[in-house]
Design an enzyme around this catalytic site. Structure first.
Site, PDB file in Angstrom:
ATOM      1  N   CYS A   1       0.801  -1.235   0.000  1.00 49.88           N
ATOM      2  CA  CYS A   1       0.000   0.000   0.000  1.00 49.88           C
ATOM      3  C   CYS A   1       0.830   1.280   0.000  1.00 49.88           C
ATOM      4  CB  CYS A   1      -0.921   0.002   1.217  1.00 49.88           C
ATOM      5  SG  CYS A   1      -2.112  -1.340   1.190  1.00 49.88           S
TER       6      CYS A   1
HETATM    7  N1  NAD Z   1      -2.805  -5.976   2.230  1.00 47.82           N
HETATM    8  C1  NAD Z   1      -3.179  -4.872   2.843  1.00 47.82           C
HETATM    9  O1  NAD Z   1      -2.735  -4.603   3.956  1.00 47.82           O
HETATM   10  C2  NAD Z   1      -4.174  -3.904   2.232  1.00 47.82           C
HETATM   11  C3  NAD Z   1      -4.743  -2.929   3.059  1.00 47.82           C
HETATM   12  C4  NAD Z   1      -5.670  -2.055   2.519  1.00 47.82           C
HETATM   13  C5  NAD Z   1      -5.978  -2.123   1.165  1.00 47.82           C
HETATM   14  N2  NAD Z   1      -5.388  -3.057   0.368  1.00 47.82           N
HETATM   15  C6  NAD Z   1      -5.777  -3.086  -1.041  1.00 47.82           C
HETATM   16  O2  NAD Z   1      -6.651  -4.186  -1.239  1.00 47.82           O
HETATM   17  C7  NAD Z   1      -6.435  -4.746  -2.547  1.00 47.82           C
HETATM   18  C8  NAD Z   1      -6.101  -6.224  -2.408  1.00 47.82           C
HETATM   19  O3  NAD Z   1      -4.895  -6.349  -1.693  1.00 47.82           O
HETATM   20  P1  NAD Z   1      -4.430  -7.709  -1.009  1.00 47.82           P
HETATM   21  O4  NAD Z   1      -3.309  -7.350  -0.106  1.00 47.82           O
HETATM   22  O5  NAD Z   1      -5.590  -8.439  -0.451  1.00 47.82           O
HETATM   23  O6  NAD Z   1      -3.883  -8.491  -2.299  1.00 47.82           O
HETATM   24  P2  NAD Z   1      -3.504 -10.054  -2.376  1.00 47.82           P
HETATM   25  O7  NAD Z   1      -2.501 -10.171  -3.464  1.00 47.82           O
HETATM   26  O8  NAD Z   1      -3.201 -10.592  -1.021  1.00 47.82           O
HETATM   27  O9  NAD Z   1      -4.861 -10.737  -2.845  1.00 47.82           O
HETATM   28  C9  NAD Z   1      -5.445 -10.502  -4.071  1.00 47.82           C
HETATM   29  C10 NAD Z   1      -6.093 -11.777  -4.560  1.00 47.82           C
HETATM   30  O10 NAD Z   1      -6.765 -11.486  -5.785  1.00 47.82           O
HETATM   31  C11 NAD Z   1      -6.620 -12.598  -6.655  1.00 47.82           C
HETATM   32  N3  NAD Z   1      -6.884 -12.143  -8.026  1.00 47.82           N
HETATM   33  C12 NAD Z   1      -6.099 -11.420  -8.845  1.00 47.82           C
HETATM   34  N4  NAD Z   1      -6.728 -11.162  -9.996  1.00 47.82           N
HETATM   35  C13 NAD Z   1      -7.944 -11.730  -9.896  1.00 47.82           C
HETATM   36  C14 NAD Z   1      -9.056 -11.819 -10.775  1.00 47.82           C
HETATM   37  N5  NAD Z   1      -9.053 -11.216 -11.962  1.00 47.82           N
HETATM   38  N6  NAD Z   1     -10.134 -12.507 -10.366  1.00 47.82           N
HETATM   39  C15 NAD Z   1     -10.162 -13.125  -9.150  1.00 47.82           C
HETATM   40  N7  NAD Z   1      -9.139 -13.061  -8.277  1.00 47.82           N
HETATM   41  C16 NAD Z   1      -8.055 -12.385  -8.654  1.00 47.82           C
HETATM   42  C17 NAD Z   1      -5.212 -13.086  -6.396  1.00 47.82           C
HETATM   43  O11 NAD Z   1      -5.044 -14.427  -6.788  1.00 47.82           O
HETATM   44  C18 NAD Z   1      -5.108 -12.895  -4.865  1.00 47.82           C
HETATM   45  O12 NAD Z   1      -5.505 -14.056  -4.175  1.00 47.82           O
HETATM   46  C19 NAD Z   1      -5.335  -3.908  -3.185  1.00 47.82           C
HETATM   47  O13 NAD Z   1      -5.907  -2.890  -3.945  1.00 47.82           O
HETATM   48  C20 NAD Z   1      -4.632  -3.313  -1.997  1.00 47.82           C
HETATM   49  O14 NAD Z   1      -3.984  -2.095  -2.318  1.00 47.82           O
HETATM   50  C21 NAD Z   1      -4.503  -3.966   0.881  1.00 47.82           C
END
Ligand code: NAD
Length: 459
Positions: A275
């Site tokens: 992030c």
């Molecule tokens: N990790 C954090 O601490 C956090 C905090 C706040 C916001 N975010 C935001 O949340 C969002 C997700 O982050 P995350 O950390 O959970 O990511 P992550 O990589 O842990 O998880 C994302 C998941 O999406 C799946 N994916 C990708 N493309 C896909 C598709 N087309 N269809 C279905 N599944 C698909 C991946 O296989 C993965 O399992 C991002 O935008 C991130 O910036 C993350």
């Protein structure tokens, strides 16, 4: 409220609504579990079959999600996962939690959001609520997501509902989780905001409605830009203190006793995680399209991005005291996750420090109880031998054998007194070792006095 919205609201309130979550990662899995716990039949959709299988087996791969809870929800038939977007046709609501990284050019990479939205669009049906949660630039929901969803002929605000709600989860935080962090919600119209608010309020303690998706998108970017800029300031003050021979850790800790108008941020080896190093560039990219220059974001990016180089300079200084060079020395890195007590290595500055040390010829080892293996593509491995690494057991012998130990992430399970006692030299970028010691070089603090006066030049 329109009759369609009224009907969905009734399904949400009575928990007859079937909920979906696309992307079962750090954000999506905890959300799916909260929705299932709240009583909704919940389906997780992910392109990664390993995650889908793990959920369906009742296991958890996210440290903040208890395995027993997943197992119980799966057993009760309230939570399941699939790789097929066909499931969307059976759902009433769907939350999109897919990655939003940057391209090499620091432009937003919207390919994951596009993939998820296109998958949903094929099975979108009247009466559905779609909520985007992925962090993204202001305007995404209405300019990027809405046209894709409407391509099949259904109209947002009439046939289906659409909102943005940023995810604020803080992995590894024992106090705040998906359930008790207030949820900001901005729909494309009042019905969409009300429906998204109703869905979340079944699972989350406090809902904060805002007037549009754009405001909600901007809220998240302000929060993360605030952190990036303040960490940049803390890092610049650390560099200043390092030069002036003042202890930045003591300064920030004392300043934090002011009961108003100050919030402590601490320096470190650089920014990490999915992030803080990334999201501000979503904002500056969007601002640039309107001819606006985001100077604070660029400056913080440049200061934070230079920190790994500064740390490597400290390693060189510490080795110099032993009349050694980086080239040929064994450097043991403690902590490769981007922050303490978690296993996430995305954008971790430790990987940058390791790569720089490797490029300068060091024999780089690491120890991290949360990251058992680092493959060569994780840490780049410089341009010589690109090799996989395995976490070293953190024994007194392993510490004593290294020419220099670098604390980059201060996991709580590590015995730092032992590290200090055994190491020839320690670079401490997190103030993990308290007090001053002859072998400890802290980031942003006076170094130990040299054992001998440096040789004077002969006139
Ligand atoms: N990790 C954090 O601490 C956090 C905090 C706040 C916001 N975010 C935001 O949340 C969002 C997700 O982050 P995350 O950390 O959970 O990511 P992550 O990589 O842990 O998880 C994302 C998941 O999406 C799946 N994916 C990708 N493309 C896909 C598709 N087309 N269809 C279905 N599944 C698909 C991946 O296989 C993965 O399992 C991002 O935008 C991130 O910036 C993350």
């Amino acid at each position: 409220m329109s009759p369609a919205a009224d009907e969905l609201l009734d399904r949400i309130h009575s928990h007859r609504a079937r909920a979906g979550v696309v992307g079962l990662g750090y954000v999506g899995l905890p959300l799916a579990v909260e929705l299932a716990r709240a009583g909704f039949h919940t389906v997780g959709i992910d392109v990664d079959p390993r995650k889908v299988d793990a959920v369906n087996r009742g296991t958890s791969y996210i440290p903040d999600v208890r395995e027993a809870e997943v197992a119980e929800l799966v057993r009760a038939g309230r939570l399941k996962a699939t790789t097929s977007f066909g499931a969307v046709s059976t759902l009433d609501t769907i939350n999109i939690c897919v990655p939003t990284p940057l391209r090499k050019t620091k432009d937003p990479d919207m390919s994951y959001v596009a993939g998820a939205v296109d998958g949903i669009a094929q099975h979108l049906h009247p009466g559905m609520l779609v909520i985007l949660e992925s962090t993204t630039y202001p305007g995404t929901t209405e300019e990027f997501v809405q046209p894709k969803l409407e391509a099949g002929g259904l109209k947002a605000g009439v046939d289906f509902f659409l909102a943005f709600s940023p995810e604020r989860v803080d992995p590894g935080n024992p106090t705040f989780n998906t359930h008790n962090v207030p949820k900001v919600v901005g729909g494309i119209d009042p019905d969409s905001t009300a429906l998204a608010g109703a869905l979340y309020s079944s699972a989350i303690e406090r809902i904060v409605p805002v007037s549009s998706p754009q405001v909600a998108e901007m809220v998240k970017l302000l929060e993360n830009t605030f952190r990036a800029v303040n960490i940049g300031l803390a890092n610049e003050i650390a560099l200043m203190c390092d030069r002036l021979g003042v202890d930045v850790w003591e300064v920030v800790t004392a300043a934090a006793t002011k009961p108003f108008g100050f919030m402590p941020f601490f320096p470190g080896p650089g920014l990490g995680g999915h992030c803080i190093p990334i999201d501000p560039f979503y904002l500056s990219w969007k601002a640039k399209q309107s001819g606006f220059d985001s100077r604070f974001i660029e400056l913080a990016g440049s200061i934070n991005g230079a920190m790994p180089h500064f740390v490597v300079g400290k390693v060189a200084d510490a080795l110099n005291r032993q009349q050694k060079s980086i080239n040929g020395s064994t450097v043991l890195v403690l902590g490769v996750a981007y922050k303490r007590d978690i296993d996430d290595i995305r954008e971790s500055p430790s990987l940058d420090v390791m790569t720089l040390l490797d490029q300068k010829g060091a024999n780089v080892l690491y120890s991290d109880p949360y990251v058992p293996v680092l493959t060569s593509d994780h840490w780049h491995g410089g341009d010589k031998i690109v090799h996989d690494l395995t976490s070293e057991p953190l024994t007194a012998a392993a510490i004593a054998k290294a020419d220099c130990v670098v604390i980059l992430t201060d996991h709580r399970v590590v015995d730092y007194a032992m590290v200090q006692a055994e190491a020839k030299a320690v670079i401490d970028t997190r103030n993990a070792i308290k007090g001053h010691h002859a072998n400890v070089f802290k980031l942003g603090a006076p170094g130990p006095a040299p054992a001998h006066e440096p040789a004077k030049a002969v006139a």
